[in-house]
Design a protein around this motif. Structure first.
Motif, mmCIF file in Angstrom:
data_model
loop_
_atom_site.group_PDB
_atom_site.id
_atom_site.type_symbol
_atom_site.label_atom_id
_atom_site.label_comp_id
_atom_site.label_asym_id
_atom_site.label_seq_id
_atom_site.Cartn_x
_atom_site.Cartn_y
_atom_site.Cartn_z
ATOM 1 N N GLY A 159 0.785 -1.401 -0.038
ATOM 2 C CA GLY A 159 -0.041 0.089 0.015
ATOM 3 C C GLY A 159 0.867 1.131 0.022
ATOM 4 N N GLN A 160 0.365 2.352 -0.365
ATOM 5 C CA GLN A 160 0.934 3.446 -0.396
ATOM 6 C C GLN A 160 0.154 4.690 0.356
ATOM 7 O OE1 GLN A 160 1.668 4.736 -4.555
ATOM 8 N NE2 GLN A 160 3.079 3.164 -4.566
ATOM 9 N N VAL A 161 0.755 5.507 0.874
ATOM 10 C CA VAL A 161 0.398 6.740 1.798
ATOM 11 C C VAL A 161 1.141 7.876 1.699
ATOM 12 C CG1 VAL A 161 1.084 5.924 4.259
ATOM 13 C CG2 VAL A 161 -1.022 7.014 4.010
ATOM 14 N N LEU A 162 0.542 8.957 1.853
ATOM 15 C CA LEU A 162 1.509 10.312 1.841
ATOM 16 C C LEU A 162 1.985 10.400 3.134
ATOM 17 C CD1 LEU A 162 -0.393 12.549 -0.749
ATOM 18 C CD2 LEU A 162 1.542 11.088 -0.970
ATOM 19 N N TYR A 170 -7.020 5.608 3.843
ATOM 20 C CA TYR A 170 -6.961 4.187 3.192
ATOM 21 C C TYR A 170 -5.377 3.795 2.730
ATOM 22 C CZ TYR A 170 -7.815 0.089 0.223
ATOM 23 O OH TYR A 170 -7.841 -1.089 -0.397
ATOM 24 N N VAL A 171 -4.856 2.636 3.086
ATOM 25 C CA VAL A 171 -3.772 2.341 2.721
ATOM 26 C C VAL A 171 -3.848 1.244 1.884
ATOM 27 C CG1 VAL A 171 -1.345 1.424 3.486
ATOM 28 C CG2 VAL A 171 -2.649 3.047 4.801
ATOM 29 N N THR A 172 -4.491 -0.006 2.148
ATOM 30 C CA THR A 172 -4.566 -1.192 1.138
ATOM 31 C C THR A 172 -5.576 -2.129 1.934
ATOM 32 O OG1 THR A 172 -3.386 -2.920 0.231
ATOM 33 C CG2 THR A 172 -2.939 -2.276 2.247
ATOM 34 N N PRO A 199 5.542 2.939 17.096
ATOM 35 C CA PRO A 199 4.126 3.169 17.619
ATOM 36 C C PRO A 199 3.101 2.582 16.564
ATOM 37 C CG PRO A 199 4.854 5.201 16.536
ATOM 38 C CD PRO A 199 6.032 4.148 16.356
ATOM 39 N N GLN A 200 1.929 2.337 17.245
ATOM 40 C CA GLN A 200 0.930 1.874 16.287
ATOM 41 C C GLN A 200 0.404 2.777 15.394
ATOM 42 O OE1 GLN A 200 0.209 -1.518 16.827
ATOM 43 N NE2 GLN A 200 1.825 -1.486 18.569
ATOM 44 N N LEU A 201 0.813 2.715 14.278
ATOM 45 C CA LEU A 201 0.279 3.608 13.057
ATOM 46 C C LEU A 201 -0.833 3.169 12.435
ATOM 47 C CD1 LEU A 201 3.940 4.298 11.833
ATOM 48 C CD2 LEU A 201 2.698 5.566 13.695
ATOM 49 N N PHE A 202 -1.223 2.030 12.157
ATOM 50 C CA PHE A 202 -2.246 1.268 11.201
ATOM 51 C C PHE A 202 -3.249 0.624 11.875
ATOM 52 C CE2 PHE A 202 1.490 1.761 8.783
ATOM 53 C CZ PHE A 202 1.418 2.406 7.871
ATOM 54 N N SER A 203 -4.459 0.569 11.534
ATOM 55 C CA SER A 203 -5.455 -0.319 11.949
ATOM 56 C C SER A 203 -6.145 -1.082 10.811
ATOM 57 C CB SER A 203 -6.647 0.496 12.793
ATOM 58 O OG SER A 203 -7.279 1.383 11.811
ATOM 59 N N VAL A 214 -3.853 5.510 11.705
ATOM 60 C CA VAL A 214 -4.683 6.159 12.927
ATOM 61 C C VAL A 214 -3.926 7.148 13.393
ATOM 62 C CG1 VAL A 214 -5.493 3.532 13.300
ATOM 63 C CG2 VAL A 214 -3.209 4.361 14.075
ATOM 64 N N GLN A 215 -2.757 7.564 12.858
ATOM 65 C CA GLN A 215 -2.015 8.496 13.579
ATOM 66 C C GLN A 215 -1.588 9.437 12.454
ATOM 67 O OE1 GLN A 215 1.330 7.619 16.268
ATOM 68 N NE2 GLN A 215 0.034 6.199 17.457
#
Length: 742
Positions: A159-162, A170-172, A199-203, A214-215
């Protein structure tokens, strides 16, 4: 409507005697598919049988599914059969029926994911083979169980995210499938994230599998690659942006690896020209231990940030380093390998197993072993296991045994392309074995006949074995001859020598003593040896007197009997030669007188020139006078070796002697070779004349035996007869007056 359905199902079950497998309903054990039901109108046959449900993975086999029965004949007079998939079609043998009772059985476990239902045909015949009922359908439904794990549609979801994306971006999406019945909860899927670091960056949505942020403040993650088993190489660069003056401390970046490298495999430095962070490997990586490193890198300026400056929101980055697997050389479990072996080991004696392991556990490779250095070709290596054994006996005198150690080199290589090789050193200690008994040294000697004279006879021993199987040696008079101890004694001096003495005076002459020698090996080796001792008269200095020299000869190994035989032979030779000498002298005197008589007849003063053989005693140049000197004085006069000198009586200007001639190559050339050699010898000026004095041998002085020349010569001039000089004429008158009788 539901009530109507349930009622209809209930009436249908009562009419056909069928259990539907619905909880709470009783399952009759017998079906009557051909029974006619009473009606007010026309009669109709019941053809439809509700499906029979059975769970997959049924383990209690054979399992009774249903029993069908025709009411047209009595029990035992109807033959039942079924046909269709699972009976006489693939998969065969899944179902069977008792042809007399009509009971249908399940014989093997069912798999709903392969076949979810079976449609069979049931038949009823009389004993004569006639059809009693029309064929009817029998459907068997396979009930699903949760016996399949979910499977992701792909191994990696990308996935890609800026950077700085808002929460919920949305990532993937992760997608999976389940082979169980999608109409049941067995195929219902739930998604979750097992691990993502800190840290927890995705959900992830547990129902759809969508992955979202998530952050806020996500930094760019660098993805780098490097090979294992290397160090001192750069992996990649990290770019930074700073608006301060380039080259100033406020612009210069300082990078730090915050986490992800607990063992210190990586280091990061700043490129002073570009202000980039250069990530490098400083400690070799091992793919088999860890194939990926996730590093957290932080950056800050060298100069402290001004208090009024805004804080940077993206001062860190996540760097993922993928370790590439390469073919590594095998590793010997112990290198060098040291072992020991007894000397004289027989062929095929096991030495050691020099085994290695391949660090490339993810690659299935085969190791092979070969010898690289075995100077005595003593060892044999099993190419598959690395087991080493001897193939012959190693000589203890081998020049490749250094201080009792033998060294060999073993190579191991894998079958990769190209293969990798490792070198191992095998050091074998050759353990000394006590296989030689000591030997007496010297085996003979002399003693004074008086016990208080001299220092005794010093005896030693030698042993071919190495320590600790040699000295100290034990010397002992042979126990087999107890009388030796009455006359002789041994006293140990050190570990390798003893002294032999007389206890009291014994008869002079040769004595044979038996000595027992023993070493200190384990087990000890001993040998009984003969010692020849000559007892002689000694002077004040404790040495044997000259008169005892014959006895010392006997002590050197010549027995008394042999000495007597030698002396008798010499005496007999002298007696036989005496008449010959006398006769020769008589003839010489007669010839001399005859010669002088002829001279007296002709005393004319004639000068006869026979030949020029030299200038006499006054001529010191014609002959080499040094040849007449004693050999002990020649060493000081000897000249360096070089070309042989020319004869001094040779004509001046003659050529040097010719070079050595080649040997003949065939029998036909031998005659020419001999004739040519004689001619060369006649003309060779490098050899002395034929009448030059020569010394054939020098036997030394001090011999107790007389010279044989005494047979032909007298001890003094008084024994010579010079009376014949008076008969030689006036020229010899002066000599006759000097030497003749008066």
């Amino acid at each position: 409507m539901e009530t109507v359905l349930l009622l209809a199902l209930g009436l249908l079950a009562q009419s056909f005697g069928l259990s539907l497998g619905v909880p709470g309903l009783r399952r009759p054990s017998t079906l009557f598919p051909w029974r006619r039901g009473p009606t007010l109108g026309r009669v109709r046959r019941a053809w439809v049988i509700p499906p029979i449900s059975v769970s997959e993975n049924q383990k209690r086999l054979p399992y009774l599914l249903v029993q069908i029965k025709s009411d047209k004949q009595e029990l035992g007079s109807v033959l039942y059969s079924i046909q269709g998939p699972g009976v006489d079609e693939e998969p065969r043998g899944m179902f069977s029926i008792d042809k007399f009772t009509g009971k249908v059985f399940l014989n093997d476990m069912l798999d709903r994911e392969k076949t979810d239902r079976f449609r069979l045909r049931a038949f009823a015949l009389d004993l004569g083979g006639s059809t009693l009922e029309e064929p009817t359908d029998l459907e068997i439904v396979v009930v699903d169980q949760n016996d399949n794990r979910p499977v992701f549609r792909q191994d990696v979801f990308t996935g890609q995210v800026l950077e700085g994306a808002i929460p919920g971006t949305y990532v993937t999406r992760a997608e999976a499938t389940d082979a169980d019945d999608p109409e049941t909860d067995n195929a219902a899927l739930r998604y979750s994230i097992l691990e993502q670091g800190s840290p927890q960056l995705f959900s992830i949505d547990e129902h759809t599998g969508e992955i979202r942020t998530v952050q806020v403040g996500l930094d760019r993650e660098f993805f780098l690659e490097t090979s294992e088993a290397v160090s001192g190489v750069d992996v990649g660069r990290l770019e930074v942006e700073d608006r301060d003056l380039p080259g100033s401390p406020n612009w210069a970046a300082k990078f730090t690896i915050l986490e992800g490298d607990p063992d210190g495999h990586f280091a990061i430095r700043t490129d002073p020209k570009t202000n980039e962070g250069v990530l490098s490997v400083v400690k070799p990586l091992d793919y088999e231990s860890c194939d990926q490193y996730d590093l957290t890198v932080v950056v800050q300026n060298e100069a402290p940030l001004h208090a009024a400056a805004p804080r940077a929101e993206r001062g860190q980055a996540r760097v993922s380093v993928q370790v590439q697997d390469v073919n590594e050389a095998p590793v010997f479990q112990e290198n060098p390998l040291r072992t020991s072996l007894a000397e004289g080991a027989a062929p095929r004696t096991p030495v050691a197993t020099f085994s290695a392991r391949d660090p490339d556990t993810q690659q299935l490779q085969r190791l092979s072993y070969i010898k690289d250095y075995d100077p005595e070709d003593w060892l044999q290596v099993d190419g598959a296991t690395g087991q080493v054994q001897t193939q012959r006996v190693l000589s203890p005198a081998s020049p490749f045994l250094k201080d009792g150690w033998y060294r060999a080199i073993i190579l191991v290589h894998d079958n990769a392309s190209p293969p990798c090789t490792a070198t191992g050193t095998l050091s074998i200690e050759i353990l000394e074995v006590n296989d030689h008994a000591p030997e007496l040294s010297p085996p003979s000697g002399s003693l004074c006949s008086e016990p208080d004279q001299g220092s005794g006879l010093l005896l030693g021993a030698m042993d071919e074995d190495l320590p600790p199987h040699g000295a100290p040696f034990h010397f002992q008079l042979s126990p087999r001859v107890p009388e030796l101890a009455r006359n002789w004694s041994l006293s140990q001096i050190n570990m390798s020598h003893t002294r032999l003495r007389l206890r009291h005076q014994v008869q002079e002459g040769l004595h044979h003593l038996s000595l027992l020698l023993r070493d200190s090996g384990q087990p000890p080796q001993q040998r009984e040896q003969l010692l020849n001792v000559t007892v002689c008269r000694c002077g004040r200095d404790g040495a044997c007197l000259p008169g005892a020299s014959a006895l010392r000869v006997g002590a050197a190994g010549i027995s008394l009997g042999a000495l007597v035989i030698v002396l008798a032979s010499v005496t007999l030779l002298l007696l036989l030669s005496l008449p010959v000498v006398v006769l020769t002298r008589f003839r010489q005197q007669s010839w001399d007188k005859g010669l002088l008589q002829g001279l007296q007849d002709d005393l004319r003063d004639n000068i006869l020139n026979y030949d020029e053989q030299g200038g006499g005693e006054e001529d010191q140049d014609a002959y080499d006078i040094s040849q007449l000197r004693h050999p002990t004085h020649l060493a000081a006069l000897s000249a360096p070796l070089g070309r042989p000198p020319l004869r001094r009586d040779a004509p001046f200007g003659r050529a040097r002697p010719p070079p050595p001639r080649a040997l003949p190559t065939s029998a036909a050339d031998i005659v020419d070779f001999i004739n040519g050699g004689l001619e060369a010898a006649d003309s060779d000026l490098s050899v002395p004349p034929y009448d030059t004095a020569l010394i054939y041998d020098y036997e030394g002085d001090g011999s107790v035996a007389g010279t044989l020349s005494s047979i032909l010569s007298s001890l003094g001039d008084e024994d010579q007869d010079y009376s014949c000089l008076q008969d030689w004429g006036p020229r010899f008158a002066r000599l006759a007056d000097l030497y003749g009788p008066h």
